[in-house]
Design an enzyme around this catalytic site. Structure first.
Site, PDB file in Angstrom:
ATOM      1  N   SER A  93       3.711  16.160  -2.507  1.00  0.00           N
ATOM      2  CA  SER A  93       3.946  14.638  -2.299  1.00  0.00           C
ATOM      3  C   SER A  93       4.811  14.065  -3.096  1.00  0.00           C
ATOM      4  CB  SER A  93       2.709  13.997  -1.818  1.00  0.00           C
ATOM      5  OG  SER A  93       1.928  14.158  -3.198  1.00  0.00           O
ATOM      6  N   THR A 203       1.119  10.511  -4.222  1.00  0.00           N
ATOM      7  CA  THR A 203       2.106   9.950  -5.272  1.00  0.00           C
ATOM      8  C   THR A 203       1.543  10.187  -6.653  1.00  0.00           C
ATOM      9  OG1 THR A 203       2.599   8.566  -3.400  1.00  0.00           O
ATOM     10  CG2 THR A 203       2.995   7.741  -5.729  1.00  0.00           C
ATOM     11  N   THR A 221       7.393   9.209  -5.158  1.00  0.00           N
ATOM     12  CA  THR A 221       6.814   9.910  -4.048  1.00  0.00           C
ATOM     13  C   THR A 221       7.644  10.286  -3.155  1.00  0.00           C
ATOM     14  OG1 THR A 221       5.180   9.707  -2.556  1.00  0.00           O
ATOM     15  CG2 THR A 221       6.469   7.621  -2.712  1.00  0.00           C
ATOM     16  N   ARG A 231      10.936   5.249   7.264  1.00  0.00           N
ATOM     17  CA  ARG A 231       9.687   4.611   6.954  1.00  0.00           C
ATOM     18  C   ARG A 231       9.790   4.543   5.238  1.00  0.00           C
ATOM     19  NH1 ARG A 231       5.155   5.840   3.186  1.00  0.00           N
ATOM     20  NH2 ARG A 231       3.600   4.554   3.734  1.00  0.00           N
ATOM     21  N   THR A 254      -1.878   4.264  -5.534  1.00  0.00           N
ATOM     22  CA  THR A 254      -1.488   5.472  -4.632  1.00  0.00           C
ATOM     23  C   THR A 254      -2.187   5.275  -3.310  1.00  0.00           C
ATOM     24  OG1 THR A 254      -1.888   7.942  -4.422  1.00  0.00           O
ATOM     25  CG2 THR A 254      -3.457   6.683  -5.916  1.00  0.00           C
ATOM     26  N   GLY A 255      -1.882   6.024  -2.373  1.00  0.00           N
ATOM     27  CA  GLY A 255      -2.557   5.956  -1.079  1.00  0.00           C
ATOM     28  C   GLY A 255      -1.697   5.489   0.088  1.00  0.00           C
TER      29      GLY A 255
HETATM   30  C1  SD4 Z   1       3.282   5.732   0.444  1.00  0.00           C
HETATM   31  N1  SD4 Z   1       1.777   5.402  -1.287  1.00  0.00           N
HETATM   32  O1  SD4 Z   1       4.231   6.329   0.794  1.00  0.00           O
HETATM   33  C2  SD4 Z   1       2.630   6.360  -0.820  1.00  0.00           C
HETATM   34  C3  SD4 Z   1       2.215   7.600  -0.619  1.00  0.00           C
HETATM   35  C4  SD4 Z   1       0.897   7.980  -1.094  1.00  0.00           C
HETATM   36  O2  SD4 Z   1      -1.019   9.074  -0.493  1.00  0.00           O
HETATM   37  O3  SD4 Z   1       0.379   7.568  -2.109  1.00  0.00           O
HETATM   38  N2  SD4 Z   1       0.266   8.815  -0.629  1.00  0.00           N
HETATM   39  O4  SD4 Z   1       2.470   5.150   1.353  1.00  0.00           O
END
Ligand code: SD4
Length: 345
Positions: A93, A203, A221, A231, A254-255
């Protein structure tokens, strides 16, 4: 109402730490976190600290620590640290080996922020092994904060960053498998949090305090797997995935980026610390904002990390399974820490 004391007890009871040795053997050794990690007054002054998201934060922290331990600047530490994850094809990721969007393109989002409040960012950047270093160049070599897409790529060309295909055979095969159903479910709760934990993907966001007491942060990321082409998530957005204020502290996320952006999470957490919240209290409130605003919060993962200017750290997440790596306490070895969450295991 939860008192600060209750809160601290809850925080340490909900957390375990893993030494790097235990990691190597893949046998989680549960030990109590050192008190100074949570207690401003117990922390030795002018002691560097680095924290970063997920299991891939362990080797990234180790690299950042080399910079900090040698008396280097937090900004250099976070850049060098996250580059480890960017170049690792096993990290699915971030950067090289990252999962592509639904059209098969690996598109990258990164940002960096230093102790003076300067920031640089790139979004929707392609064919670049180290987007974090391009973000730093945006900060240092241009009058702007953010460059996107083809403009960012052309700027990277002028700075000597080679064009490289980041889609590995493994990521291509996984994407082709995904195309058979083309089901886009970034908001789903991982069906097996233990597996999610073991795979350690996500990330990388990193925050550091250097020996001079200055702070910096970085986030990089390839974004959510199989996202729409074009996106952009929270990771390149200053104030969303990352915010640093040298007078107060720093926070990172993160997330699911949409949730972080809508609540301007990292800026919120730093401002709460400015008003007196501990890093973990501030992270909890960042998560609570999402809970209050989004009735679907149980299906979303967001994790926050924070550090204050004294080097005290905190974290909190919506879902179980979030971990962070920390270096700078107890013999300066890197530990992986399980983070308390709104939903229980
Ligand atoms: C996103 N926050 O692109 C990043 C990706 C990530 O779990 O952290 N994924 O939304």
């Amino acid at each position: 109402m939860t008192t600060r004391r209750d809160f601290l007890i809850g925080a340490s009871a909900g957390l375990t730490a893993l030494g790097t040795r235990a990691l190597a053997q893949d046998q989680p050794a549960a030990t109590q976190l050192p008190a100074e990690m949570w207690d401003d007054d117990a922390l030795p002054s002018r002691h560097p600290v680095v924290i970063s998201t997920w299991r891939h934060g362990v080797p990234a922290n180790d690299r950042a620590w080399q910079v900090l331990d040698a008396g280097g600047r937090a900004l250099d530490a976070v850049e060098q640290g996250v580059r480890v994850a960017e170049a690792d094809p096993e990290v699915t990721s971030v950067g090289y080996g990252g999962r592509p969007d639904r059209e098969g393109h690996v598109t990258l989002d990164s940002c960096i922020m230093d102790e003076t409040g300067n920031a640089g960012s790139v979004a929707f950047l392609q064919e670049c092994m180290h987007p974090i270093s391009v973000a730093r160049k945006v900060m240092e070599e241009t009058p702007h904060v953010m460059l996107v897409g083809e403009g960012a790529r052309r700027f990277a060309d002028t700075q000597g960053f080679l064009r490289q295909d980041l889609l590995t055979d493994k990521a291509r095969a996984d994407w082709q498998e995904w195309l058979k159903t083309a089901k886009y479910e970034p908001w789903s709760r991982p069906s097996n949090p233990a597996l999610e934990r073991a795979s350690g993907h996500d990330t990388i966001s990193m925050l550091a305090v250097d020996r001079s007491g200055h702070l910096s942060g970085a986030c990089t990321t390839s974004g959510l797997a199989y996202k729409m082409h074009g996106r952009v998530g929270d990771s390149p957005i200053i104030g969303a995935a990352l915010f640093v204020d040298d007078e107060v502290g720093a926070a990172a996320a993160t997330g699911v980026g949409e949730e972080v952006m809508k609540t301007v999470g990292s800026f919120l957490i730093v401002e709460l610390m400015r008003q007196g919240a501990t890093p973990e209290e501030a992270c909890r409130e960042g998560v609570a904002r999402i809970v209050r605003k989004n009735p679907q919060w149980r299906d979303v993962q967001v994790g926050y990390l924070a550090v204050n200017r004294k080097g005290r750290v905190g974290a909190y997440a919506l879902q179980p399974g979030f971990q962070f790596a920390v270096t700078g306490y107890e013999g300066d070895t890197t530990r992986l820490v399980d983070v308390a969450s709104e939903l229980e295991d």
